[in-house]
Write a protein that holds these residues in place. Sequence first.
Motif, PDB file in Angstrom:
ATOM      1  N   GLY B  66       0.837  -1.085  -0.066  1.00 45.21           N
ATOM      2  CA  GLY B  66       0.035  -0.062   0.196  1.00 45.21           C
ATOM      3  C   GLY B  66       0.939   1.370   0.052  1.00 45.21           C
ATOM      4  N   ALA B  70      -2.997   5.472   3.745  1.00 38.46           N
ATOM      5  CA  ALA B  70      -4.194   5.731   2.939  1.00 38.46           C
ATOM      6  C   ALA B  70      -4.262   4.554   1.752  1.00 38.46           C
ATOM      7  CB  ALA B  70      -4.393   7.014   2.227  1.00 38.46           C
ATOM      8  N   GLY B  71      -3.194   4.116   1.193  1.00 38.08           N
ATOM      9  CA  GLY B  71      -3.168   3.195   0.053  1.00 38.08           C
ATOM     10  C   GLY B  71      -3.487   1.939   0.691  1.00 38.08           C
ATOM     11  N   LEU B  73      -5.061   1.304   3.632  1.00 37.65           N
ATOM     12  CA  LEU B  73      -6.319   1.208   4.102  1.00 37.65           C
ATOM     13  C   LEU B  73      -7.246   0.767   2.688  1.00 37.65           C
ATOM     14  CD1 LEU B  73      -6.467   4.311   6.577  1.00 37.65           C
ATOM     15  CD2 LEU B  73      -6.802   2.004   6.994  1.00 37.65           C
ATOM     16  N   LEU B  74      -6.826   1.404   1.686  1.00 41.16           N
ATOM     17  CA  LEU B  74      -7.723   1.248   0.455  1.00 41.16           C
ATOM     18  C   LEU B  74      -7.590  -0.357   0.082  1.00 41.16           C
ATOM     19  CD1 LEU B  74      -6.960   4.210  -1.916  1.00 41.16           C
ATOM     20  CD2 LEU B  74      -9.161   3.540  -0.924  1.00 41.16           C
ATOM     21  N   TRP B  75      -6.381  -0.917   0.085  1.00 41.26           N
ATOM     22  CA  TRP B  75      -6.138  -2.343  -0.077  1.00 41.26           C
ATOM     23  C   TRP B  75      -6.850  -3.175   1.080  1.00 41.26           C
ATOM     24  CZ3 TRP B  75      -4.583  -4.722  -4.230  1.00 41.26           C
ATOM     25  CH2 TRP B  75      -3.389  -4.213  -4.911  1.00 41.26           C
ATOM     26  N   PHE B  77      -9.622  -2.667   2.959  1.00 39.03           N
ATOM     27  CA  PHE B  77     -11.099  -2.282   2.836  1.00 39.03           C
ATOM     28  C   PHE B  77     -11.652  -2.754   1.471  1.00 39.03           C
ATOM     29  CE2 PHE B  77     -10.052   0.299   6.575  1.00 39.03           C
ATOM     30  CZ  PHE B  77     -10.859  -0.505   7.465  1.00 39.03           C
ATOM     31  N   ALA B  78     -10.794  -3.182   0.608  1.00 34.42           N
ATOM     32  CA  ALA B  78     -11.158  -3.799  -0.777  1.00 34.42           C
ATOM     33  C   ALA B  78     -10.985  -5.091  -0.635  1.00 34.42           C
ATOM     34  CB  ALA B  78     -10.476  -3.240  -1.912  1.00 34.42           C
ATOM     35  N   MET B  80     -10.973  -6.872   1.809  1.00 32.60           N
ATOM     36  CA  MET B  80     -12.052  -7.497   3.054  1.00 32.60           C
ATOM     37  C   MET B  80     -13.116  -8.381   2.341  1.00 32.60           C
ATOM     38  SD  MET B  80     -13.996  -4.376   4.875  1.00 32.60           S
ATOM     39  CE  MET B  80     -14.964  -3.470   4.032  1.00 32.60           C
ATOM     40  N   TRP B  81     -13.468  -7.476   1.221  1.00 31.56           N
ATOM     41  CA  TRP B  81     -14.961  -8.115   0.358  1.00 31.56           C
ATOM     42  C   TRP B  81     -14.498  -9.501   0.127  1.00 31.56           C
ATOM     43  CZ3 TRP B  81     -18.916  -6.182   2.200  1.00 31.56           C
ATOM     44  CH2 TRP B  81     -19.090  -4.618   2.542  1.00 31.56           C
ATOM     45  N   ILE B 157     -13.141  -3.118  15.272  1.00 33.80           N
ATOM     46  CA  ILE B 157     -12.393  -1.930  15.077  1.00 33.80           C
ATOM     47  C   ILE B 157     -12.811  -1.039  13.998  1.00 33.80           C
ATOM     48  CG2 ILE B 157      -9.901  -1.188  14.868  1.00 33.80           C
ATOM     49  CD1 ILE B 157      -9.210  -4.140  15.170  1.00 33.80           C
ATOM     50  N   TRP B 158     -13.553  -1.533  13.038  1.00 33.11           N
ATOM     51  CA  TRP B 158     -13.806  -0.558  11.888  1.00 33.11           C
ATOM     52  C   TRP B 158     -15.013   0.185  12.486  1.00 33.11           C
ATOM     53  CZ3 TRP B 158     -17.182  -2.154   7.081  1.00 33.11           C
ATOM     54  CH2 TRP B 158     -17.301  -1.188   6.173  1.00 33.11           C
ATOM     55  N   LYS B 159     -15.898  -0.261  12.839  1.00 34.77           N
ATOM     56  CA  LYS B 159     -17.264   0.175  13.434  1.00 34.77           C
ATOM     57  C   LYS B 159     -17.566   0.069  14.804  1.00 34.77           C
ATOM     58  CE  LYS B 159     -18.414   1.291   9.335  1.00 34.77           C
ATOM     59  NZ  LYS B 159     -17.370   2.205   9.026  1.00 34.77           N
TER      60      LYS B 159
END
Lengths: 258, 212
Positions: B66, B70-71, B73-75, B77-78, B80-81, B157-159
Amino acid sequence: MRRRRKHPSGVDPDLLIRDAAKLLRPPSRRLFLRGIASVGALATLTGCDIIDGDTSENALRVISRFNDWVQARLFNPHTLAPTYSESDVTRPFPFNGFYDEDEAPVIDGDKYRFEVGGLVDNKKPWTVADLYKLPEVSQITRMVCVEGWSVIGSWQGVRLSDFLKIVGADTTAKYVWFQCAEGYSNTIDMPTALHPQTQMALKFDHKVLPTIYGYPLRIRIPTKLGFKNPKYVTAMWVQNNDAGGYWENQGYNWFSGL
Amino acid sequence: MSIEAAATTLAPAKATAPERLVHPLWVRVTHWINALAVLMMIGSGWQIYDASPLFDFTFPRQIALGNWLAGALLWHFAAMWLLVVNGVVYFTFGILTGRFRARFFPIRPRDLARDFLAALRGKLSHEDLTVYNAIQKLLYLGVLLAGIVIVLSGLSIWKPVQFWWLTAFFGGYNTARYVHFAAMSSIVAFLAVHVVLAFIVPKSLRAMILGR
């Protein structure tokens, strides 16, 4: 807090390089990259600069927008952030920003005016004294930084939903945009703006906000990450277009809900 | 004489015994999608960890994914799906087809003790890939459990506001970060053993690719 230096704080050399690279890149290449950007296309590419670089970030931002949509649906306007007791408050409470503490903007309270604009009835600017006359609510909540660390603080001020009512804001608008004295900015969604814990914080720990915590006005949103809690706020616009924000525009998730 | 050879002698109809399907297609597909998702989650997770380390060390940037927070986090939270959707498919198939029950159970303490001693002497059998020894059963179930813990603690942790009850279950926001880290550590420890063994017993790697 000892661990606040990496991001977002100080001037990060990587960020400078990234910004510079963005300026140098021909627009045609960016358009091309945007066109082919997808996780599927990524799989066929190799090389660290591609895996770690802007190409992948642009593709991943598409999923980040999807995550905004998911988070807006997960957001329950009636779910309150857990609250804590006075003894839980982190002391000393850390300063955090994209610049050093001694570079924090010092605002002259006498000259300060809080501007309100966009889809509101009353666009009269507010003085600090006017703001202090508004009904005060208090909260002790956890502020979670996008870096992972968290602190518990005690804030007092007016509910943003009350203030929006007072200025006759069109609460069917989609966004509220905040502008700050040092060039920082944030846009938030209207449901979050109307959340009962979303606050225009004028005090910290029952004392007038010190400069490092955002004097004279910070927006405190316990349902969002710390960087979505702008300090030194000078203007608020109610509008239907997303004006982005300082970190959001650089790749941090827009909704950033907790 | 190996078990397979014995089987061939005793039952000519099963002359193709070594060619039996070890892993059905759904296992192989979900396995490799999971492998990709786990690598992306761990790599980006290390970069995220570095922004606010829990311990007195950081992960080298060269092995983190990443490039910046920010990079990463983008990886994270992508990917994770991919991890979660694939995981749900895997668990659904595993339970409905009865494969979990057949492969992972029962785990008897006696078998565990026996296989543990055999493992220490380096004599644990991986002869028949369709039958897991007790150590394998325990480790596979253990890593599946770690997978559940890492997803749930990650969600907490996310929510921590929307799912405050889940965060409270993990001992609060700060403790949940340690739980998330511990689950990652146990998965990485599992992977170290898992990958080494896959190369020591290459036919197991072959079976996970070709099915037999």
